[in-house]
Design a protein around this motif. Structure first.
Motif, PDB file in Angstrom:
ATOM      1  N   TYR A 159     113.850 100.922  30.181  1.00 56.84           N
ATOM      2  CA  TYR A 159     112.661 100.771  29.340  1.00 56.84           C
ATOM      3  C   TYR A 159     112.435  99.287  29.050  1.00 56.84           C
ATOM      4  CZ  TYR A 159     112.929 105.801  28.831  1.00 56.84           C
ATOM      5  OH  TYR A 159     112.970 107.150  29.088  1.00 56.84           O
ATOM      6  N   LYS A 160     112.210  98.525  30.096  1.00 54.17           N
ATOM      7  CA  LYS A 160     112.067  97.072  29.979  1.00 54.17           C
ATOM      8  C   LYS A 160     110.778  96.641  29.289  1.00 54.17           C
ATOM      9  CE  LYS A 160     114.947  95.929  33.842  1.00 54.17           C
ATOM     10  NZ  LYS A 160     115.376  94.847  34.645  1.00 54.17           N
ATOM     11  N   ASN A 161     109.805  97.527  29.199  1.00 55.21           N
ATOM     12  CA  ASN A 161     108.553  97.149  28.549  1.00 55.21           C
ATOM     13  C   ASN A 161     108.686  97.106  27.026  1.00 55.21           C
ATOM     14  OD1 ASN A 161     108.905  99.945  28.768  1.00 55.21           O
ATOM     15  ND2 ASN A 161     106.741 100.345  28.437  1.00 55.21           N
ATOM     16  N   VAL A 162     109.830  97.530  26.498  1.00 53.62           N
ATOM     17  CA  VAL A 162     110.096  97.436  25.059  1.00 53.62           C
ATOM     18  C   VAL A 162     110.962  96.203  24.829  1.00 53.62           C
ATOM     19  CG1 VAL A 162     111.161  98.555  23.066  1.00 53.62           C
ATOM     20  CG2 VAL A 162     110.007  99.935  24.791  1.00 53.62           C
ATOM     21  N   ASP A 163     110.597  95.396  23.856  1.00 53.68           N
ATOM     22  CA  ASP A 163     111.373  94.195  23.555  1.00 53.68           C
ATOM     23  C   ASP A 163     112.485  94.555  22.570  1.00 53.68           C
ATOM     24  OD1 ASP A 163     112.398  91.692  23.023  1.00 53.68           O
ATOM     25  OD2 ASP A 163     110.427  90.736  22.989  1.00 53.68           O
ATOM     26  N   TRP A 164     113.552  95.121  23.106  1.00 50.82           N
ATOM     27  CA  TRP A 164     114.687  95.579  22.289  1.00 50.82           C
ATOM     28  C   TRP A 164     115.298  94.437  21.495  1.00 50.82           C
ATOM     29  CZ3 TRP A 164     114.109 100.488  22.103  1.00 50.82           C
ATOM     30  CH2 TRP A 164     113.718 101.217  23.222  1.00 50.82           C
ATOM     31  N   TYR A 165     115.330  93.256  22.090  1.00 54.78           N
ATOM     32  CA  TYR A 165     115.913  92.090  21.434  1.00 54.78           C
ATOM     33  C   TYR A 165     115.152  91.758  20.139  1.00 54.78           C
ATOM     34  CZ  TYR A 165     117.490  87.324  20.648  1.00 54.78           C
ATOM     35  OH  TYR A 165     117.982  86.186  20.074  1.00 54.78           O
ATOM     36  N   LYS A 166     113.822  91.786  20.203  1.00 57.31           N
ATOM     37  CA  LYS A 166     113.020  91.490  19.011  1.00 57.31           C
ATOM     38  C   LYS A 166     113.191  92.568  17.939  1.00 57.31           C
ATOM     39  CE  LYS A 166     109.371  88.484  20.628  1.00 57.31           C
ATOM     40  NZ  LYS A 166     107.917  88.324  20.786  1.00 57.31           N
ATOM     41  N   GLN A 171     100.879  97.647  12.714  1.00 55.84           N
ATOM     42  CA  GLN A 171      99.602  97.968  13.352  1.00 55.84           C
ATOM     43  C   GLN A 171      99.622  97.837  14.864  1.00 55.84           C
ATOM     44  OE1 GLN A 171      96.705  95.417  11.242  1.00 55.84           O
ATOM     45  NE2 GLN A 171      95.717  97.348  10.726  1.00 55.84           N
ATOM     46  N   ASN A 172     100.276  96.804  15.364  1.00 53.07           N
ATOM     47  CA  ASN A 172     100.126  96.461  16.772  1.00 53.07           C
ATOM     48  C   ASN A 172     101.311  96.778  17.665  1.00 53.07           C
ATOM     49  OD1 ASN A 172      97.478  95.356  16.400  1.00 53.07           O
ATOM     50  ND2 ASN A 172      98.461  93.629  15.390  1.00 53.07           N
ATOM     51  N   HIS A 173     102.464  97.040  17.087  1.00 53.54           N
ATOM     52  CA  HIS A 173     103.635  97.263  17.919  1.00 53.54           C
ATOM     53  C   HIS A 173     104.284  98.639  17.726  1.00 53.54           C
ATOM     54  CE1 HIS A 173     103.417  93.139  19.268  1.00 53.54           C
ATOM     55  NE2 HIS A 173     103.263  92.777  18.009  1.00 53.54           N
ATOM     56  N   LEU A 174     104.200  99.178  16.539  1.00 47.61           N
ATOM     57  CA  LEU A 174     104.829 100.484  16.318  1.00 47.61           C
ATOM     58  C   LEU A 174     104.199 101.607  17.143  1.00 47.61           C
ATOM     59  CD1 LEU A 174     105.969 100.805  12.604  1.00 47.61           C
ATOM     60  CD2 LEU A 174     107.231 100.039  14.607  1.00 47.61           C
ATOM     61  N   PRO A 175     102.886 101.635  17.334  1.00 45.07           N
ATOM     62  CA  PRO A 175     102.331 102.715  18.168  1.00 45.07           C
ATOM     63  C   PRO A 175     102.903 102.723  19.583  1.00 45.07           C
ATOM     64  CG  PRO A 175     100.599 101.716  16.864  1.00 45.07           C
ATOM     65  CD  PRO A 175     101.827 100.851  16.683  1.00 45.07           C
ATOM     66  N   GLU A 176     103.088 101.540  20.176  1.00 38.94           N
ATOM     67  CA  GLU A 176     103.668 101.451  21.514  1.00 38.94           C
ATOM     68  C   GLU A 176     105.123 101.913  21.504  1.00 38.94           C
ATOM     69  OE1 GLU A 176     103.219  97.377  22.635  1.00 38.94           O
ATOM     70  OE2 GLU A 176     101.060  97.419  22.293  1.00 38.94           O
ATOM     71  N   ILE A 236     105.465 105.692  21.349  1.00 41.15           N
ATOM     72  CA  ILE A 236     105.277 106.334  22.655  1.00 41.15           C
ATOM     73  C   ILE A 236     106.555 106.246  23.481  1.00 41.15           C
ATOM     74  CG2 ILE A 236     104.050 106.128  24.866  1.00 41.15           C
ATOM     75  CD1 ILE A 236     101.581 105.226  23.137  1.00 41.15           C
ATOM     76  N   GLU A 237     107.166 105.073  23.514  1.00 41.95           N
ATOM     77  CA  GLU A 237     108.377 104.883  24.317  1.00 41.95           C
ATOM     78  C   GLU A 237     109.548 105.715  23.782  1.00 41.95           C
ATOM     79  OE1 GLU A 237     108.459 103.375  27.298  1.00 41.95           O
ATOM     80  OE2 GLU A 237     106.312 103.160  26.950  1.00 41.95           O
ATOM     81  N   LEU A 238     109.697 105.761  22.470  1.00 39.01           N
ATOM     82  CA  LEU A 238     110.780 106.556  21.890  1.00 39.01           C
ATOM     83  C   LEU A 238     110.581 108.033  22.197  1.00 39.01           C
ATOM     84  CD1 LEU A 238     111.273 104.871  18.394  1.00 39.01           C
ATOM     85  CD2 LEU A 238     112.693 104.609  20.440  1.00 39.01           C
ATOM     86  N   GLN A 239     109.338 108.479  22.142  1.00 37.80           N
ATOM     87  CA  GLN A 239     109.054 109.881  22.469  1.00 37.80           C
ATOM     88  C   GLN A 239     109.399 110.171  23.923  1.00 37.80           C
ATOM     89  OE1 GLN A 239     108.096 112.260  20.110  1.00 37.80           O
ATOM     90  NE2 GLN A 239     108.822 113.493  21.812  1.00 37.80           N
ATOM     91  N   ALA A 264     112.328 107.404  11.624  1.00 42.00           N
ATOM     92  CA  ALA A 264     112.157 106.219  10.772  1.00 42.00           C
ATOM     93  C   ALA A 264     110.803 105.564  11.036  1.00 42.00           C
ATOM     94  CB  ALA A 264     113.301 105.237  11.012  1.00 42.00           C
ATOM     95  N   LEU A 265     110.430 105.468  12.300  1.00 44.66           N
ATOM     96  CA  LEU A 265     109.140 104.889  12.656  1.00 44.66           C
ATOM     97  C   LEU A 265     107.994 105.700  12.056  1.00 44.66           C
ATOM     98  CD1 LEU A 265     108.137 103.519  16.083  1.00 44.66           C
ATOM     99  CD2 LEU A 265     106.653 105.122  14.920  1.00 44.66           C
ATOM    100  N   ASN A 266     108.087 107.010  12.153  1.00 41.14           N
ATOM    101  CA  ASN A 266     107.040 107.869  11.584  1.00 41.14           C
ATOM    102  C   ASN A 266     106.956 107.717  10.067  1.00 41.14           C
ATOM    103  OD1 ASN A 266     106.165 108.870  14.064  1.00 41.14           O
ATOM    104  ND2 ASN A 266     107.648 110.526  14.036  1.00 41.14           N
ATOM    105  N   LYS A 267     108.079 107.517   9.419  1.00 45.63           N
ATOM    106  CA  LYS A 267     108.072 107.288   7.978  1.00 45.63           C
ATOM    107  C   LYS A 267     107.347 105.990   7.646  1.00 45.63           C
ATOM    108  CE  LYS A 267     112.299 109.818   6.941  1.00 45.63           C
ATOM    109  NZ  LYS A 267     113.701 109.713   6.504  1.00 45.63           N
ATOM    110  N   ILE A 268     107.609 104.946   8.412  1.00 44.82           N
ATOM    111  CA  ILE A 268     106.928 103.673   8.181  1.00 44.82           C
ATOM    112  C   ILE A 268     105.423 103.850   8.299  1.00 44.82           C
ATOM    113  CG2 ILE A 268     106.541 101.337   9.072  1.00 44.82           C
ATOM    114  CD1 ILE A 268     109.532 101.406   9.993  1.00 44.82           C
TER     115      ILE A 268
END
Length: 119
Positions: free
Chosen positions: A56-63, A88-93, A96-99, A7-11
């Motif tokens: 994976y605490k560096n990802v803001d799952w709540y947001k 632009q600013n959050h999906l690239p990070e 990486i985490e999902l991968q 889904a992220l790659n589609k976006i």
């Protein structure tokens, strides 16, 4: 998390080629498809175990879950500039985490298909 990564790659694909938020927002097909894929990401994130979230605490799952709820329940109040910033600013990070999660096979059991329940 393969569904979330897809889904992220589609976006990112729908988003490419636009120079600004306004142009992206006014292409209803690409913008609406992106919003639906944000919902998919939020749904998949909501299925993560506490252990995975803690690892994976560096990802803001709540947001991420919160953004899914904003899209699902306040669709006409979505700010195109905010979506532009997220892509632009959050999906690239997040990509990486999902991968990393997929590679480590952390959450295979957490992604059962809804269709499997009906088979």
């Amino acid at each position: 998390m393969k569904s979330a990564l897809n889904a992220l790659n589609k976006i990112i694909n729908y988003f490419s080629g636009y120079d600004n938020a306004d142009g992206f927002y006014h292409n209803q097909r690409d913008f609406n498809a992106s919003m639906m894929n944000f919902i998919v990401i939020g749904e998949m994130v909501s299925r993560l175990s506490d252990g995975t979230v803690d690892k994976y605490k560096n990802v803001d799952w709540y947001k991420i879950r919160g953004f899914r709820n904003i899209i699902a329940h306040n669709y006409f109040g979505i700010d195109a500039e905010e979506v532009w910033d997220i892509i632009q600013n959050h999906l690239p990070e997040l990509q990486i985490e999902l991968q990393k999660m997929i590679t480590s096979k952390e959450c295979v059991s957490e992604e059962s298909s809804e269709l499997d329940r009906w088979r």
